[in-house]
Design an enzyme around this catalytic site. Structure first.
Site, PDB file in Angstrom:
ATOM      1  N   TYR A 115      -7.234   3.504 -10.137  1.00 35.26           N
ATOM      2  CA  TYR A 115      -7.066   3.195  -8.712  1.00 35.26           C
ATOM      3  C   TYR A 115      -8.415   3.283  -7.999  1.00 35.26           C
ATOM      4  O   TYR A 115      -8.801   2.380  -7.248  1.00 35.26           O
ATOM      5  CB  TYR A 115      -6.063   4.157  -8.090  1.00 35.26           C
ATOM      6  CG  TYR A 115      -5.988   4.064  -6.582  1.00 35.26           C
ATOM      7  CD1 TYR A 115      -5.351   2.996  -5.970  1.00 35.26           C
ATOM      8  CD2 TYR A 115      -6.560   5.051  -5.772  1.00 35.26           C
ATOM      9  CE1 TYR A 115      -5.288   2.902  -4.590  1.00 35.26           C
ATOM     10  CE2 TYR A 115      -6.504   4.964  -4.397  1.00 35.26           C
ATOM     11  CZ  TYR A 115      -5.859   3.885  -3.806  1.00 35.26           C
ATOM     12  OH  TYR A 115      -5.811   3.798  -2.442  1.00 35.26           O
ATOM     13  N   ALA A 116      -9.132   4.383  -8.220  1.00 30.46           N
ATOM     14  CA  ALA A 116     -10.440   4.548  -7.587  1.00 30.46           C
ATOM     15  C   ALA A 116     -11.409   3.458  -8.044  1.00 30.46           C
ATOM     16  O   ALA A 116     -12.206   2.946  -7.250  1.00 30.46           O
ATOM     17  CB  ALA A 116     -11.000   5.929  -7.902  1.00 30.46           C
TER      18      ALA A 116
END
Length: 349
Positions: free
Chosen positions: A152-153
């Site tokens: 996600y990051a």
């Protein structure tokens, strides 16, 4: 302005759309209403402004290139706020392709639409998760973020790089906002506050990771929205003081590009957060202490000096007030009974 807001059925997107409509902007909303969490809640968020005369809703998926192109071609927005994304940090470990399709390919489609129609400013959601393995706090936009700990990051880090390239190549002004742990009414059911509230009211234990020693810059939704709207009104320009020999990642000397942290300046320990929730609910929680999960970081703390200086950003809602407002909303929307539609797993705080 006519503003395209993606993710208007989402937590932050619905609040931003309401704020823009309230001040007189025209809003084109875009959302696919996916079933990652309760679609009924998403529809209820939309219902608050769906019939507003200045609101137009388009059902579509950012990963669908034709659908995104059609929105730009038909509605010709002057500015864009991109808040649509596949939510859930831990969900990415099991569904990586969904994240890339929505968060990377979908953002490419937004940037292409902005380029083709000469949109005056693209504001997009990034995340404090990009700081990853960094430990020097408070986190600053002037730090480099080369070590994300989750996919996600990594997708959000990719968004920042993509935005800079489009700002440089095509002159599209782009501002990325790194959100720090947003909470409040109409929030996401997979986030800790929502799940803790449901569990405490149902008399169930709550899983508390890292033995409650997590620290977060918990930020109330109204403070986030105020920052988003302020940023939207101020497109960035190239930074004349930028030095390529010592590149500052927060701005650019060759492009109208800017990154800002947006969050509360005060970091709060998770156990204190739970204590305030207990006080607001009038009930004690049963805590099930667990170790730190893979991909989690022990602490986040936002340095929002730049946003305060450039936009006058000044978050003012304390967790005591913010959690009380959330609990009041939750009880009105769900009542005190256990909401059986909510997922059982606790997401990252």
């Amino acid at each position: 302005m006519k503003v395209l807001v993606t993710g208007t059925a989402g937590f932050i997107g619905s609040h931003v759309a309401q704020a823009l409509l309230a001040r007189g902007d025209e809003v084109v909303g875009f959302d696919n209403l996916n079933d990652y969490y309760d679609v009924t809640l998403k529809r209820a968020r939309l219902a608050r402004f769906l019939d507003h005369p200045a609101y137009t809703h388009v059902h579509g998926d950012l990963a669908d290139r034709d659908a995104v192109e059609a929105v730009f071609d038909r509605h010709r927005p002057t500015r864009v706020v991109n808040l649509a994304a596949q939510a859930g940090v831990r969900y990415a470990a099991e569904n990586p392709h969904v994240y890339v399709a929505s968060n990377v390919t979908g953002f490419l489609h937004v940037l292409e639409g902005a380029r083709r129609h000469e949109v005056g400013h693209v504001v997009y959601a990034s995340t404090s998760s990009v700081y990853g393995a960094n430990t020097a706090m408070p986190f600053s936009e002037h730090q480099h973020t080369e070590h994300p700990l989750t996919l996600y990051a990594a997708t959000k880090k990719a968004n920042e790089a993509m935005a800079h390239s489009y700002a440089h190549l095509y002159g599209v002004p782009c501002t990325g906002l790194r959100f720090f742990t947003v909470y409040g009414p109409w929030g996401r059911p997979d986030m800790a506050l929502f799940l803790f509230t449901r569990a405490i009211l149902a008399g169930e234990p709550i899983p508390v990771f890292n033995h409650g020693r997590h620290q977060r810059s918990f930020t109330y939704i109204d403070d986030i929205v105020a920052g988003v709207v302020r940023a939207l009104d101020r497109p960035p320009v190239a930074n004349d003081a930028w030095d390529g020999a010592r590149p500052d990642p927060s701005s650019s000397g060759v492009a109208p590009y800017r990154l800002y942290n947006i969050g509360s300046a005060q970091s709060v320990e998770l156990l204190r957060y739970i204590e305030v929730l207990e006080q607001c609910l009038g009930r004690k929680a049963t805590l099930r202490m667990l170790p730190l999960q893979a991909g989690d970081v022990p602490a986040t703390e936002a340095d929002c000096t730049d946003l305060a200086r450039d936009m006058g950003y000044a978050p003012g809602v304390t967790i005591e007030d913010g959690i009380a407002r959330f609990v009041a909303w939750y009880r009105e929307y769900y009542g005190d009974a256990r909401d059986r539609r909510q997922p059982a797993a606790v997401a990252a705080v």
